[in-house]
Write an enzyme that holds these catalytic residues in place. Sequence first.
Site, PDB file in Angstrom:
ATOM      1  N   CYS A  73      44.621 -16.791 -27.734  1.00  0.00           N
ATOM      2  CA  CYS A  73      44.760 -16.122 -29.031  1.00  0.00           C
ATOM      3  C   CYS A  73      46.175 -15.555 -29.187  1.00  0.00           C
ATOM      4  O   CYS A  73      47.028 -15.708 -28.311  1.00  0.00           O
ATOM      5  CB  CYS A  73      43.753 -14.984 -29.153  1.00  0.00           C
ATOM      6  N   CYS A 109      47.366 -13.278 -26.386  1.00  0.00           N
ATOM      7  CA  CYS A 109      47.682 -14.026 -25.164  1.00  0.00           C
ATOM      8  C   CYS A 109      49.061 -14.665 -25.286  1.00  0.00           C
ATOM      9  O   CYS A 109      49.868 -14.632 -24.351  1.00  0.00           O
ATOM     10  CB  CYS A 109      46.636 -15.111 -24.919  1.00  0.00           C
TER      11      CYS A 109
END
Lengths: 76, 132
Positions: A10, A13
Amino acid sequence: MEIKVLGPGCAKCQQTEKVVNEAVSELGMQAAIDKITDVLKIGEYGVFGTPAVVVDGEVKSVGKVPTKEEVKGWIS
Amino acid sequence: MAEGCCTPGSNIMILACSGASNVGQLTNQAAVELTQEGFGKMFCLAGIGAHLSGFVQSAKDVPQMVAIDGCPVACTKAILEHAQITVKGYVVLTEHGIEKNKNFKLKREEIEQVKAAVRAACNGQSEGAAVK
């Protein structure tokens, strides 16, 4: 030095990976940076959530994007 | 580990002593049911006790947490303190009128009482704040 960024992929991240890359680059260090996206592999680290950062086998941060200064502190 | 990507900020870590008494098992059952109900997520106290970095760092970084001890021996609290983790929400079952014994036939009303106490311990708990 071996650095792993744990996270399925995501925005947080990706931001964590960017911060880690920048910190390593700015310090001019040699480090292998791996991105671990497999949930089962991530589970082997015993983390409560992601993103997480692992430096030489030790989990340094869980569930948040670390600051560049934090990362520099872990690797220098 | 989270099934989805990234931990939502509201995710609550639940740590139960899971000890060898009725109150210990009540902490465990309440933690399991609260997890199933989506209130928070039960996490491995044993991993913290073993000082495994993934578990210890997770407990240090999580914004909201409730530690549950069955009795005043306070093993959960001691494990967290030994790992230098700030205890945030905290519940001791015997302080809620539940008597410690070795009867493992858990009472539904006591499980519900523990779940309510855990929810209450989390109320008003802000990120990083210690609530005792």
